[in-house]
Motif scaffolding. Sequence first.
Motif, short mmCIF file in Angstrom:
data_model
loop_
_atom_site.label_atom_id
_atom_site.label_comp_id
_atom_site.label_asym_id
_atom_site.label_seq_id
_atom_site.Cartn_x
_atom_site.Cartn_y
_atom_site.Cartn_z
N HIS A 126 11.94 5.77 5.94
CA HIS A 126 12.36 4.84 6.99
C HIS A 126 11.17 3.97 7.39
CE1 HIS A 126 14.66 3.12 10.14
NE2 HIS A 126 14.05 3.74 11.13
N PRO A 127 11.21 2.66 7.13
CA PRO A 127 10.04 1.81 7.37
C PRO A 127 9.67 1.67 8.84
CG PRO A 127 11.93 0.47 6.77
CD PRO A 127 12.33 1.90 6.54
N ASN A 128 10.62 1.94 9.76
CA ASN A 128 10.33 1.80 11.19
C ASN A 128 9.93 3.11 11.85
OD1 ASN A 128 10.89 -1.00 11.32
ND2 ASN A 128 13.08 -0.58 11.35
N ALA A 129 9.67 4.12 11.04
CA ALA A 129 9.17 5.38 11.59
C ALA A 129 7.79 5.13 12.22
CB ALA A 129 9.07 6.43 10.50
N PRO A 130 7.43 5.87 13.26
CA PRO A 130 6.14 5.63 13.93
C PRO A 130 4.94 5.64 12.99
CG PRO A 130 7.51 7.12 15.24
CD PRO A 130 8.23 6.91 13.94
N SER A 131 4.99 6.50 11.96
CA SER A 131 3.85 6.59 11.04
C SER A 131 3.71 5.37 10.13
CB SER A 131 3.98 7.85 10.18
OG SER A 131 5.19 7.81 9.43
N ASN A 132 4.74 4.53 10.07
CA ASN A 132 4.71 3.37 9.17
C ASN A 132 4.54 2.04 9.89
OD1 ASN A 132 5.20 5.02 6.91
ND2 ASN A 132 7.41 4.93 7.23
N ARG A 133 4.68 2.01 11.19
CA ARG A 133 4.73 0.74 11.93
C ARG A 133 3.44 -0.05 11.86
NH1 ARG A 133 7.77 3.06 17.32
NH2 ARG A 133 9.82 3.43 16.34
N SER A 134 2.31 0.63 11.75
CA SER A 134 1.03 -0.08 11.76
C SER A 134 0.59 -0.52 10.37
CB SER A 134 -0.05 0.83 12.36
OG SER A 134 -0.22 2.01 11.58
N ARG A 135 1.39 -0.27 9.35
CA ARG A 135 1.02 -0.60 7.98
C ARG A 135 1.89 -1.72 7.44
NH1 ARG A 135 -1.46 4.07 5.39
NH2 ARG A 135 -1.51 5.85 6.81
N ARG A 136 1.35 -2.47 6.51
CA ARG A 136 2.15 -3.44 5.78
C ARG A 136 3.16 -2.69 4.91
NH1 ARG A 136 -1.96 -6.89 2.51
NH2 ARG A 136 0.00 -7.50 1.53
N LEU A 137 4.37 -3.25 4.79
CA LEU A 137 5.42 -2.55 4.06
C LEU A 137 5.02 -2.31 2.61
CD1 LEU A 137 8.21 -1.33 4.24
CD2 LEU A 137 9.19 -3.56 3.71
N SER A 138 4.37 -3.27 1.98
CA SER A 138 3.93 -3.08 0.59
C SER A 138 2.96 -1.91 0.47
CB SER A 138 3.29 -4.37 0.07
OG SER A 138 2.17 -4.73 0.87
N ALA A 139 2.12 -1.74 1.49
CA ALA A 139 1.17 -0.63 1.46
C ALA A 139 1.88 0.72 1.64
CB ALA A 139 0.13 -0.81 2.56
N VAL A 140 2.97 0.73 2.41
CA VAL A 140 3.73 1.97 2.61
C VAL A 140 4.41 2.39 1.31
CG1 VAL A 140 5.57 3.09 3.89
CG2 VAL A 140 4.09 1.44 5.03
N TYR A 141 5.00 1.40 0.61
CA TYR A 141 5.61 1.71 -0.69
C TYR A 141 4.57 2.31 -1.64
CZ TYR A 141 10.03 -0.75 0.21
OH TYR A 141 11.24 -1.14 0.70
N LYS A 142 3.41 1.67 -1.70
CA LYS A 142 2.37 2.13 -2.62
C LYS A 142 1.87 3.52 -2.24
CE LYS A 142 -1.81 0.66 -5.04
NZ LYS A 142 -2.37 2.02 -5.10
#
Length: 209
Positions: free
Chosen positions: A80-96
């Motif tokens: 889930h991209p809007n989870a608290p652990s992902n909000r401060s990161r760029r989406l491309s970086a989260v995928y990687k």
Amino acid sequence: MTCPMGGYPTLRHNEIRDMTAQLLTEVCSNVATEPHLQPLTGESFRLASTNINDGARLDIRARSFWTAGQDTFFDVRVFHPNAPSNRSRRLSAVYKRHEDEKKTTYGQRILEIEHGVFTPLVMSTSGGMGREAQTFYKRLADKLAQKKEMQYSILMGWLRCKISFAILRSAVMCIRGSRSSKNHPIKDNMDINLACSEGNVPQASSGEE
């Protein structure tokens, strides 16, 4: 979307896994879901994060997908991209990050013990995909188009819709909850050309062919 109650994260993962495995059976041999990896006999790995459990298993195995005669192992993750652990990161970086986590856990063991290839299939609840998943599904669409003697653009558009609706169904269930305790598998015997025509499915851009 992130609450584990009711098994909803597992549900969205399993639908993508089962749909992908079903499509792979049309173009590959030796397709299996949740195949166990070979037990280790004292081997050591350079990466300390490698999974060394004897009961380790991945989501899908298919032979001759990338290379003739070679097994490819796939593992699915839907985050889930809007989870608290992902909000401060760029989406491309989260995928990687998710792809790298899968690779460091299974990549070396698949290469050295199974003598196969590992491909992580990372997606988000918003419908996006990581780079490796995009490459995989384009290759899968190309193989299916050749087998069915269809245009790649039509097949790719249809495949995108299947994935989007699979993720959407799981998202709706996460929000509303299940109406039944029983599982009702979705039967997929729909004609692709008819589905694209009735659903006004757009063709993939020509740049992807």
